[in-house]
Write a protein that holds these residues in place. Structure first.
Motif, PDB file in Angstrom:
ATOM      1  N   ALA A  11      11.387   9.831  -8.494  1.00 28.99           N
ATOM      2  CA  ALA A  11      11.987   8.855  -9.395  1.00 28.99           C
ATOM      3  C   ALA A  11      10.917   8.228 -10.279  1.00 28.99           C
ATOM      4  O   ALA A  11       9.712   8.426 -10.068  1.00 28.99           O
ATOM      5  N   ALA A  12      11.378   7.477 -11.276  1.00 31.47           N
ATOM      6  CA  ALA A  12      10.486   6.714 -12.148  1.00 31.47           C
ATOM      7  C   ALA A  12      11.024   5.294 -12.249  1.00 31.47           C
ATOM      8  O   ALA A  12      12.241   5.068 -12.228  1.00 31.47           O
ATOM      9  N   LEU A  13      10.112   4.334 -12.347  1.00 36.09           N
ATOM     10  CA  LEU A  13      10.458   2.926 -12.519  1.00 36.09           C
ATOM     11  C   LEU A  13       9.905   2.444 -13.851  1.00 36.09           C
ATOM     12  O   LEU A  13       8.854   2.911 -14.305  1.00 36.09           O
ATOM     13  N   GLY A  14      10.613   1.505 -14.469  1.00 41.46           N
ATOM     14  CA  GLY A  14      10.136   0.913 -15.706  1.00 41.46           C
ATOM     15  C   GLY A  14      10.327  -0.596 -15.696  1.00 41.46           C
ATOM     16  O   GLY A  14      11.425  -1.086 -15.437  1.00 41.46           O
TER      17      GLY A  14
ATOM     18  N   ALA B 210       0.811  -1.212   0.000  1.00 39.34           N
ATOM     19  CA  ALA B 210       0.000   0.000   0.000  1.00 39.34           C
ATOM     20  C   ALA B 210       0.849   1.268   0.000  1.00 39.34           C
ATOM     21  O   ALA B 210       0.401   2.332  -0.452  1.00 39.34           O
ATOM     22  N   ARG B 211       2.088   1.173   0.488  1.00 41.73           N
ATOM     23  CA  ARG B 211       2.965   2.347   0.499  1.00 41.73           C
ATOM     24  C   ARG B 211       3.555   2.625  -0.870  1.00 41.73           C
ATOM     25  O   ARG B 211       3.857   3.777  -1.202  1.00 41.73           O
ATOM     26  N   GLY B 212       3.796   1.581  -1.654  1.00 36.09           N
ATOM     27  CA  GLY B 212       4.368   1.777  -2.969  1.00 36.09           C
ATOM     28  C   GLY B 212       5.322   0.676  -3.369  1.00 36.09           C
ATOM     29  O   GLY B 212       5.259  -0.453  -2.870  1.00 36.09           O
ATOM     30  N   TRP B 213       6.255   1.023  -4.263  1.00 31.90           N
ATOM     31  CA  TRP B 213       7.233   0.084  -4.825  1.00 31.90           C
ATOM     32  C   TRP B 213       8.531   0.202  -4.026  1.00 31.90           C
ATOM     33  O   TRP B 213       9.075   1.300  -3.868  1.00 31.90           O
ATOM     34  N   HIS B 214       9.060  -0.934  -3.553  1.00 29.70           N
ATOM     35  CA  HIS B 214      10.222  -0.938  -2.671  1.00 29.70           C
ATOM     36  C   HIS B 214      11.474  -1.394  -3.429  1.00 29.70           C
ATOM     37  O   HIS B 214      11.435  -2.342  -4.215  1.00 29.70           O
TER      38      HIS B 214
ATOM     39  N   VAL C 217      11.111   3.535  -0.686  1.00 29.47           N
ATOM     40  CA  VAL C 217       9.749   3.278  -1.149  1.00 29.47           C
ATOM     41  C   VAL C 217       9.320   4.407  -2.070  1.00 29.47           C
ATOM     42  O   VAL C 217       9.387   5.585  -1.688  1.00 29.47           O
ATOM     43  N   LEU C 218       8.906   4.052  -3.276  1.00 28.64           N
ATOM     44  CA  LEU C 218       8.374   5.024  -4.218  1.00 28.64           C
ATOM     45  C   LEU C 218       6.851   5.012  -4.105  1.00 28.64           C
ATOM     46  O   LEU C 218       6.205   4.014  -4.423  1.00 28.64           O
TER      47      LEU C 218
ATOM     48  N   ALA D  14      13.137   7.401   2.030  1.00 22.32           N
ATOM     49  CA  ALA D  14      14.130   6.481   2.597  1.00 22.32           C
ATOM     50  C   ALA D  14      13.596   5.917   3.908  1.00 22.32           C
ATOM     51  O   ALA D  14      13.156   6.670   4.784  1.00 22.32           O
ATOM     52  N   CYS D  15      13.644   4.586   4.032  1.00 17.57           N
ATOM     53  CA  CYS D  15      13.183   3.944   5.264  1.00 17.57           C
ATOM     54  C   CYS D  15      14.251   4.087   6.352  1.00 17.57           C
ATOM     55  O   CYS D  15      15.407   4.404   6.078  1.00 17.57           O
TER      56      CYS D  15
END
Length: 250
Positions: A130-133, A107-111, A213-214, A151-152
């Motif tokens: 940032a961006a992820l692909g 639920a927080r995002g992409w890790h 986390v994004l 940042a965690c």
């Protein structure tokens, strides 16, 4: 590839044809531009049947759809579906991109994780966006994610490393990612010491190792089509926190 996925890289060997052309050994013996273009233009994509994408049946939020597509790609035989491109921006506004490994989606995002002192860590500290692909050619699918990165803390970052392999810990303990390397021998010595420590001290601290986390602001799902009538569905975060779904022209 970034060192985050070094524990998954297998040994590979290649042989020379003896014809004076390169076989991918990095010797620089010369593949001509003509040969390169002939191979490039002969390549084909999506020669096998592709899955459909019923956007009307897509869930209301993107995490559920990403998980569904990810599992589908893995079960369809897509190699390393958890590898992804991470794009950041440096202090001069220049884009930067590298390949690394997805650690979770919730639920927080992409890790993902890296050293805070690495190039990406420094860039994210200065500009935490940032961006992820993701690209899964076996099923003709792409996923793009953009958003703010957090940042965690040390506890969660250490727990991230604890569940990974000895090789991952050794890579983290080797450290100095993105710094200039004086020689291959220097790397070998540092890596051997890190591997030994990772074996004898599996809880060894790696202070700069950081989980990130994004949180997505936009997520696009792309389904390729052999007739080039690709389907693109974008989830866009509205001001009230809800998701707006939009079809895009291919």
């Amino acid at each position: 590839m970034s060192s985050e996925i070094s524990d998954q890289v297998s040994d590979a060997t290649s042989t020379s044809t003896g014809t004076g052309t390169s076989t991918g050994t990095g010797t620089g013996t010369g593949t001509s531009g003509e040969e390169f273009r002939a191979v490039l233009h002969a390549l084909r994509v999506w020669d096998s049947p592709l899955p459909g994408f019923d956007t009307e049946a897509a869930p209301a939020e993107p995490v559920a759809l990403f998980r569904e597509w990810f599992v589908h790609a893995a079960r369809a035989g897509q190699a390393e579906p958890h590898t992804m491109g991470l794009a950041t921006v440096d202090g001069e506004g220049r884009p930067d991109v590298r390949t690394l490994m997805l650690h979770d989606v919730d639920a927080r995002g992409w890790h993902f994780a890296s050293h805070a002192t690495s190039a990406k860590g420094v860039q994210l500290a200065a500009r935490p966006e940032a961006a992820l692909g993701f690209y899964w050619p076996s099923v003709g699918r792409q996923v793009r994610v953009r958003g703010e990165v957090t940042a965690c803390g040390p506890e969660e970052s250490r727990a991230d490393l604890a569940v990974r392999s000895r090789g991952a810990l050794a890579a983290a303990l080797t450290g100095r990612q993105s710094e200039v390397l004086g020689s291959v021998e220097e790397l070998v010595r540092a890596s051997e010491a890190a591997w030994e420590r990772a074996g004898s001290e599996p809880d060894a601290p790696a202070p700069t190792w950081t989980r990130y986390v994004l949180a997505p602001a936009e997520v696009e799902f792309f389904q390729g089509d052999a007739s080039r009538r690709h389907t693109r569905l974008r989830y866009r975060r509205a001001a009230d926190g809800s998701w707006v779904r939009e079809l895009l022209w291919p």
